[in-house]
Design a protein around this motif. Structure first.
Motif, mmCIF file in Angstrom:
data_model
loop_
_atom_site.group_PDB
_atom_site.id
_atom_site.type_symbol
_atom_site.label_atom_id
_atom_site.label_comp_id
_atom_site.label_asym_id
_atom_site.label_seq_id
_atom_site.Cartn_x
_atom_site.Cartn_y
_atom_site.Cartn_z
ATOM 1 N N TYR A 48 -8.745 -12.537 8.300
ATOM 2 C CA TYR A 48 -10.001 -12.970 8.913
ATOM 3 C C TYR A 48 -9.697 -13.827 10.139
ATOM 4 C CZ TYR A 48 -11.746 -11.951 4.172
ATOM 5 O OH TYR A 48 -12.028 -11.365 2.967
ATOM 6 N N ASN A 49 -10.657 -13.877 11.063
ATOM 7 C CA ASN A 49 -10.547 -14.827 12.169
ATOM 8 C C ASN A 49 -11.379 -16.068 11.853
ATOM 9 O OD1 ASN A 49 -13.214 -14.086 12.609
ATOM 10 N ND2 ASN A 49 -12.790 -12.908 14.463
ATOM 11 N N GLU A 50 -11.493 -16.997 12.816
ATOM 12 C CA GLU A 50 -12.195 -18.264 12.576
ATOM 13 C C GLU A 50 -13.679 -18.059 12.289
ATOM 14 O OE1 GLU A 50 -11.563 -20.850 15.857
ATOM 15 O OE2 GLU A 50 -9.388 -20.991 15.571
ATOM 16 N N SER A 51 -14.232 -16.963 12.745
ATOM 17 C CA SER A 51 -15.658 -16.690 12.529
ATOM 18 C C SER A 51 -15.927 -16.027 11.188
ATOM 19 C CB SER A 51 -16.201 -15.804 13.660
ATOM 20 O OG SER A 51 -16.073 -16.450 14.905
ATOM 21 N N GLY A 52 -14.868 -15.831 10.390
ATOM 22 C CA GLY A 52 -15.049 -15.193 9.091
ATOM 23 C C GLY A 52 -15.157 -13.683 9.173
ATOM 24 N N ARG A 53 -14.883 -13.113 10.334
ATOM 25 C CA ARG A 53 -14.941 -11.657 10.488
ATOM 26 C C ARG A 53 -13.630 -11.035 10.040
ATOM 27 N NH1 ARG A 53 -13.623 -8.071 14.519
ATOM 28 N NH2 ARG A 53 -13.019 -9.784 15.882
ATOM 29 N N ARG A 54 -13.715 -9.975 9.246
ATOM 30 C CA ARG A 54 -12.519 -9.304 8.751
ATOM 31 C C ARG A 54 -11.850 -8.529 9.891
ATOM 32 N NH1 ARG A 54 -13.968 -5.612 4.042
ATOM 33 N NH2 ARG A 54 -14.697 -4.304 5.751
ATOM 34 N N ILE A 55 -10.543 -8.743 10.055
ATOM 35 C CA ILE A 55 -9.824 -8.080 11.139
ATOM 36 C C ILE A 55 -8.829 -7.041 10.624
ATOM 37 C CG2 ILE A 55 -10.070 -9.988 12.775
ATOM 38 C CD1 ILE A 55 -7.341 -10.984 11.975
ATOM 39 N N ASP A 56 -8.462 -7.092 9.338
ATOM 40 C CA ASP A 56 -7.518 -6.123 8.787
ATOM 41 C C ASP A 56 -7.554 -6.218 7.268
ATOM 42 O OD1 ASP A 56 -5.665 -4.122 8.706
ATOM 43 O OD2 ASP A 56 -3.952 -5.364 9.275
ATOM 44 N N SER A 57 -7.213 -5.110 6.592
ATOM 45 C CA SER A 57 -7.205 -5.115 5.124
ATOM 46 C C SER A 57 -6.368 -3.946 4.610
ATOM 47 C CB SER A 57 -8.630 -5.010 4.586
ATOM 48 O OG SER A 57 -8.621 -4.837 3.181
ATOM 49 N N THR A 58 -5.433 -4.250 3.718
ATOM 50 C CA THR A 58 -4.662 -3.180 3.084
ATOM 51 C C THR A 58 -5.477 -2.508 1.981
ATOM 52 O OG1 THR A 58 -3.690 -4.797 1.559
ATOM 53 C CG2 THR A 58 -2.453 -4.273 3.562
ATOM 54 N N TYR A 59 -6.495 -3.197 1.450
ATOM 55 C CA TYR A 59 -7.341 -2.579 0.437
ATOM 56 C C TYR A 59 -8.099 -1.390 1.036
ATOM 57 C CZ TYR A 59 -6.532 -6.805 -2.354
ATOM 58 O OH TYR A 59 -5.946 -7.823 -3.076
ATOM 59 N N ILE A 60 -8.561 -1.563 2.262
ATOM 60 C CA ILE A 60 -9.261 -0.469 2.931
ATOM 61 C C ILE A 60 -8.298 0.666 3.266
ATOM 62 C CG2 ILE A 60 -10.535 0.158 5.022
ATOM 63 C CD1 ILE A 60 -11.766 -2.591 5.023
ATOM 64 N N GLN A 61 -7.070 0.293 3.649
ATOM 65 C CA GLN A 61 -6.058 1.301 3.949
ATOM 66 C C GLN A 61 -5.632 2.064 2.695
ATOM 67 O OE1 GLN A 61 -2.894 -0.820 5.867
ATOM 68 N NE2 GLN A 61 -4.222 -1.597 7.514
ATOM 69 N N GLY A 62 -5.780 1.427 1.550
ATOM 70 C CA GLY A 62 -5.457 2.095 0.290
ATOM 71 C C GLY A 62 -4.013 1.965 -0.127
ATOM 72 N N THR A 63 -3.175 1.277 0.654
ATOM 73 C CA THR A 63 -1.750 1.146 0.330
ATOM 74 C C THR A 63 -1.314 -0.286 0.574
ATOM 75 O OG1 THR A 63 -1.382 3.422 1.059
ATOM 76 C CG2 THR A 63 0.557 2.025 0.811
ATOM 77 N N PRO A 64 -0.621 -0.923 -0.377
ATOM 78 C CA PRO A 64 -0.143 -2.290 -0.152
ATOM 79 C C PRO A 64 0.982 -2.302 0.868
ATOM 80 C CG PRO A 64 0.701 -1.458 -2.227
ATOM 81 C CD PRO A 64 -0.259 -0.421 -1.725
ATOM 82 N N ALA A 65 1.207 -3.473 1.454
ATOM 83 C CA ALA A 65 2.295 -3.647 2.420
ATOM 84 C C ALA A 65 3.579 -3.974 1.685
ATOM 85 C CB ALA A 65 1.939 -4.767 3.390
ATOM 86 N N LYS A 66 4.724 -3.544 2.281
ATOM 87 C CA LYS A 66 6.042 -3.822 1.702
ATOM 88 C C LYS A 66 6.934 -4.396 2.800
ATOM 89 C CE LYS A 66 5.924 -0.239 -1.875
ATOM 90 N NZ LYS A 66 6.637 0.936 -2.466
ATOM 91 N N ILE A 67 7.462 -5.597 2.543
ATOM 92 C CA ILE A 67 8.279 -6.285 3.547
ATOM 93 C C ILE A 67 9.438 -6.997 2.854
ATOM 94 C CG2 ILE A 67 8.317 -8.148 5.272
ATOM 95 C CD1 ILE A 67 6.823 -5.779 6.281
ATOM 96 N N ARG A 68 10.612 -6.961 3.454
ATOM 97 C CA ARG A 68 11.735 -7.755 2.958
ATOM 98 C C ARG A 68 11.661 -9.145 3.570
ATOM 99 N NH1 ARG A 68 16.827 -6.074 4.704
ATOM 100 N NH2 ARG A 68 17.738 -7.499 3.164
ATOM 101 N N LEU A 69 11.766 -10.156 2.753
ATOM 102 C CA LEU A 69 11.732 -11.525 3.243
ATOM 103 C C LEU A 69 13.058 -11.892 3.913
ATOM 104 C CD1 LEU A 69 9.950 -13.482 0.340
ATOM 105 C CD2 LEU A 69 8.948 -12.512 2.428
#
Length: 258
Positions: free
Chosen positions: A165-186
């Motif tokens: 979300y941004n400061e206005s509470g507007r959604r800017i991105d979502s993996t739920y909508i994409q249908g696939t979780p993100a995978k990242i190596r720390l």
């Protein structure tokens, strides 16, 4: 001001003077002020003693009136700087800006207990409930659900869902909508500093809201998604953690995470 000064000056004494050309012996009462011509023996001259007394009286009066006008003028002009110093800008209306941010977030259907941002130019104040904790780095967190198990380590792969979300509470991105979780190596600098710090001590199954300040956020520029220095808010759900090992087959090498 000029009208005021001229009104307090005495009228010029009414004396009969001959012109300079008709005088045989011109004399100056003052070499630096104004020349008053004396002529002896002129038929249009008044008595010398009476004339001298009248002129001295006029000059004394003039001197006093000029001194008075200077004092009055000084008193008036000295008030001007003080007037300028007392002028002040309108106070910072924090309440109005807070209500404005809340109204915009409501229109954008921001989630419950969403942080508020009171912004005036580049100055931003973050307003949250007591559920949130602020770290020394500037990151602000709220553990909605702690989860169970061990936190991920550098080199491990994390699988997670998020909503940004941004400061206005507007959604800017979502993996739920994409249908696939993100995978990242720390530990590979694949995530922005604030996001990696926020997810690093989460536990599997945990849900956390992360408020990332600009200094811990993504780079800003035309080649990036973000166009200005703003706070970003992420609701993160840590799905799982996998160990990663390098696998080599002939001349081919890759990283496998199980």
């Amino acid at each position: 001001m000029l009208l005021f000064i001229s009104s307090i000056l005495p009228a010029k004494p009414s004396l009969s003077y001959v012109t300079f050309l008709t005088c045989k012996t011109p004399q100056a009462f003052s070499a630096q002020k104004r020349f008053i011509v004396h002529c002896q023996g002129g038929r249009n001259l008044q008595d010398h003693g009476e004339e001298k007394t009248t002129i001295l009286h006029y000059e004394e009066n003039l001197r006093r009136r000029l001194l008075l006008s200077v004092l009055v003028a000084t008193g008036i002009s000295s008030a001007f700087p003080s007037y300028g110093k007392t002028k002040s800008k309108n106070p910072y209306d924090e309440k109005r800006l807070l209500e404005q941010n809340k109204r915009i977030q409501k229109e954008n259907k921001a989630p419950d207990d969403f942080p508020n941002f009171v912004r005036e130019g580049f100055t931003v104040k973050v307003v949250t409930s007591d559920n949130y904790v602020k770290r020394d780095s500037g990151l602000i967190l709220w553990d909605i659900d702690v989860g169970k198990g061990d936190s991920p380590k550098a080199g491990q792969q994390v699988t997670f869902h998020y909503v940004g979300y941004n400061e206005s509470g507007r959604r800017i991105d979502s993996t739920y909508i994409q249908g696939t979780p993100a995978k990242i190596r720390l530990g590979t600098n694949a995530l922005v500093p604030g996001f990696e710090e926020g997810i690093r001590d989460m536990k599997p199954g945990g849900k956390r809201r992360i408020i990332i300040p600009p200094e811990l956020g993504p780079p800003v520029g035309p080649s990036t998604f973000f166009s200005s220095k703003q706070f970003e808010v992420f609701d993160v759900e840590l799905v799982g953690i996998q160990d990663c090992k390098r696998r080599t087959i002939g001349f081919y090498s890759d990283l496998v995470c199980n």
